[in-house]
Design a protein around this motif. Structure first.
Motif, PDB file in Angstrom:
ATOM      1  N   CYS B  94      21.896 -22.610 -24.773  1.00 36.18           N
ATOM      2  CA  CYS B  94      21.910 -21.240 -25.275  1.00 36.18           C
ATOM      3  C   CYS B  94      22.074 -20.272 -24.094  1.00 36.18           C
ATOM      4  O   CYS B  94      21.354 -20.387 -23.100  1.00 36.18           O
ATOM      5  CB  CYS B  94      20.604 -20.972 -26.003  1.00 36.18           C
ATOM      6  N   HIS B  96      21.056 -17.487 -23.767  1.00 37.32           N
ATOM      7  CA  HIS B  96      19.884 -16.619 -23.585  1.00 37.32           C
ATOM      8  C   HIS B  96      18.987 -17.188 -22.487  1.00 37.32           C
ATOM      9  O   HIS B  96      18.986 -16.687 -21.381  1.00 37.32           O
ATOM     10  CB  HIS B  96      19.135 -16.477 -24.920  1.00 37.32           C
ATOM     11  N   LEU B  97      18.259 -18.298 -22.783  1.00 42.09           N
ATOM     12  CA  LEU B  97      17.385 -18.876 -21.762  1.00 42.09           C
ATOM     13  C   LEU B  97      17.610 -20.365 -21.591  1.00 42.09           C
ATOM     14  O   LEU B  97      16.773 -21.054 -21.028  1.00 42.09           O
ATOM     15  CB  LEU B  97      15.918 -18.610 -22.089  1.00 42.09           C
ATOM     16  N   CYS B  99      17.837 -22.962 -23.791  1.00 40.83           N
ATOM     17  CA  CYS B  99      17.427 -24.009 -24.723  1.00 40.83           C
ATOM     18  C   CYS B  99      18.684 -24.618 -25.348  1.00 40.83           C
ATOM     19  O   CYS B  99      19.725 -23.978 -25.409  1.00 40.83           O
ATOM     20  CB  CYS B  99      16.567 -23.433 -25.846  1.00 40.83           C
ATOM     21  N   CYS B 112      19.525 -21.485 -32.276  1.00 46.98           N
ATOM     22  CA  CYS B 112      18.694 -21.799 -31.127  1.00 46.98           C
ATOM     23  C   CYS B 112      17.237 -21.837 -31.566  1.00 46.98           C
ATOM     24  O   CYS B 112      16.755 -20.891 -32.182  1.00 46.98           O
ATOM     25  CB  CYS B 112      18.884 -20.772 -30.019  1.00 46.98           C
ATOM     26  N   CYS B 114      14.620 -21.603 -29.791  1.00 49.58           N
ATOM     27  CA  CYS B 114      13.666 -20.904 -28.920  1.00 49.58           C
ATOM     28  C   CYS B 114      13.392 -19.475 -29.349  1.00 49.58           C
ATOM     29  O   CYS B 114      12.255 -19.102 -29.596  1.00 49.58           O
ATOM     30  CB  CYS B 114      14.121 -20.965 -27.477  1.00 49.58           C
ATOM     31  N   HIS B 115      14.438 -18.656 -29.446  1.00 50.47           N
ATOM     32  CA  HIS B 115      14.202 -17.254 -29.816  1.00 50.47           C
ATOM     33  C   HIS B 115      15.152 -16.824 -30.919  1.00 50.47           C
ATOM     34  O   HIS B 115      15.502 -15.662 -31.043  1.00 50.47           O
ATOM     35  CB  HIS B 115      14.336 -16.341 -28.602  1.00 50.47           C
ATOM     36  N   ALA B 117      18.462 -17.269 -31.620  1.00 47.32           N
ATOM     37  CA  ALA B 117      19.863 -16.865 -31.525  1.00 47.32           C
ATOM     38  C   ALA B 117      20.690 -17.685 -32.515  1.00 47.32           C
ATOM     39  O   ALA B 117      20.407 -18.858 -32.761  1.00 47.32           O
ATOM     40  CB  ALA B 117      20.385 -17.078 -30.111  1.00 47.32           C
ATOM     41  N   PRO B 129      18.735 -12.646 -29.598  1.00 52.33           N
ATOM     42  CA  PRO B 129      18.617 -11.883 -28.358  1.00 52.33           C
ATOM     43  C   PRO B 129      19.799 -11.996 -27.396  1.00 52.33           C
ATOM     44  O   PRO B 129      19.696 -11.579 -26.277  1.00 52.33           O
ATOM     45  CB  PRO B 129      17.360 -12.476 -27.708  1.00 52.33           C
TER      46      PRO B 129
HETATM   47  S1  FES Z   1      16.952 -19.582 -25.492  1.00 56.04           S
HETATM   48 FE1  FES Z   1      18.148 -19.426 -27.223  1.00 56.04          FE
HETATM   49  S2  FES Z   1      17.435 -17.655 -28.150  1.00 56.04           S
HETATM   50 FE2  FES Z   1      16.253 -17.717 -26.335  1.00 56.04          FE
END
Ligand code: FES
Ligand code: HEM
Lengths: 219, 149
Positions: B94, B96-97, B99, B112, B114-115, B117, B129
């Motif tokens: 992802c 974003h971070l 994952c 995703c 994790c958060h 997405a 995000p």
């Molecule tokens: S790592 Fe995928 S939404 Fe934060």
């Protein structure tokens, strides 16, 4: 051995190296009463050199991109031979460097070495401490883990407490309203060039000043 | 210090102590050079997964419409999907971070864990995000086998 000696001899004949080395290293006397606490500054320099060296090695694989940063650090730790060691040395070195700079400062404060004519040694030292802390802070974001993300969020929030301009400083440091790929790029540039270059410049001034005033002589 | 008188006092040869010190210092220098040199030269070698030209292969016959096949390539989790008869490959990390996202066949999206997405079947971000797309991964198809090199 003989080859090395004749190379040295040839250079020495031409450039008179021996008196230079004797004056600055082998016959440079320091006050007998100094004690081991006088080593902290030099050790901080040594750890900085280790950080520069291991940092350059990490740069071979590290990718400052939100999609790939974490992958690239994981790759260093698990696939690159000895990568785990180089990465660990860089992480531990960051903490040790801050500790050494603080210990160095504590000695200067305790023995009151900061007094005239050495006031600017102290001032340049404060700059060196700040640069070191900023280096560790910017480096912490680079592996792009959850911990780095929140570390950078909380850390960049701090200047928000400054009256009037605080909010602007926060968005400036983050390159936007929140931590993003832009923040990563900014922190990366700071971490590998701007802050180390600043450290080198202030260290050069720090050492030049110490050479001029001489090492302080404990009573 | 007077070397001549020193030599007479001492029962051993005058050069012994100096030679011992030189050898001890030299030995420590060589040991330190080895301790630094060995890990550093090892670090500079090609990692296994790179020297083996790590490649990922997916037989297209195994890839049903609307499904994903996952594999690993150079430490990346790669999703190969088939939508409307078209094959696409994405790096599952992802943006974003980092994952690893999941493929949801029913909605034809990557999600995703994790958060939250969400990415469409062409990798574009549609919720959550991030505003960066999933990295698409180039591949070749030969004899009905997809290869990522
Ligand atoms: S790592 Fe995928 S939404 Fe934060
Ligand atoms: C020229 C000098 C330097 C270069 C080129 C450099 C380079 C790098 C690189 C590429 C990374 C990312 C890889 C990783 O996270 O392991 C990193 C991480 C890091 N660096 Fe540096 N660095 C330098 C100096 C320093 C110094 C002086 C400090 C501290 C005082 C420091 C502290 C850190 C920290 C804390 C991390 C995070 C490591 C982690 O959590 O994984 N660096 N550095």
């Amino acid at each position: 051995m003989r080859v090395l000696r004749s190379i040295y001899q040839g250079l020495d004949d031409r450039y008179q190296l021996t008196p230079l080395i004797e004056k600055n290293v082998t016959r440079k006397w320091v006050p007998r009463t100094l004690g081991w606490s006088a080593c902290f500054g030099g050790l901080a320099l040594l750890v900085f050199l280790i950080q520069v060296f291991t940092g350059i090695l990490l740069l071979i694989y590290y990718k400052p991109d939100p999609g790939r940063a974490w992958d690239s650090v994981t790759f260093i730790k698990s696939n690159v031979p000895m990568g785990w060691l180089i990465q660990r040395v860089h992480v531990v070195g960051a903490n040790v460097m801050i500790a050494l700079v603080l210990m160095h400062m504590a000695r200067i404060a305790y023995f009151k070495i900061y007094r005239s004519p050495r006031e600017l040694h102290w001032v340049s030292g404060v700059v060196l401490l700040s640069l070191t802390v900023f280096l560790a802070f910017t480096g912490y974001l680079l592996p792009w883990t959850n911990l780095s993300y929140w570390g950078a969020s909380v850390g960049t929030e701090i200047p928000g407490a400054i009256p009037f301009v605080g909010e602007h400083v926060v968005t400036w440091a983050r390159r936007g309203p929140g931590i993003s790929g832009e923040t990563l790029g900014f922190f990366f540039a700071m971490h590998i060039w701007v802050l180390p270059a600043g450290l080198v410049i202030f260290m050069a001034m720090h050492f030049a000043m110490i050479r001029r005033t001489g090492i302080s002589r404990p009573l | 210090m007077n070397n001549a008188s020193h030599a007479q006092d001492s029962s051993s040869k005058p050069s012994d102590r100096r030679r011992f010190c030189k050898m001890a210092i030299g030995g420590m220098a060589v040991a330190s050079a080895g301790m630094v040199g060995y890990p550093v030269t090892t670090f500079l070698k090609l990692p296994k997964s790179m020297s083996q030209q790590g490649s990922m292969e997916v037989p297209l016959a195994d890839l049903a419409e609307g499904t994903a096949i996952w594999g690993e390539h150079l430490g990346r989790q790669i999703a190969v999907i088939k939508v409307d008869g078209q094959v696409r490959a994405f790096n599952g990390a992802c943006p974003h971070l980092g994952c690893v996202v999941q493929w949801e066949g029913a909605t034809r999206t990557f999600k995703c864990p994790c958060h939250g997405a969400v990415f469409s079947d062409n990798g574009k971000p549609v919720a959550g995000p991030v505003n960066a797309p999933l990295e698409s991964v180039p591949f070749q198809i030969q004899d009905d086998v997809l290869r990522i090199t």
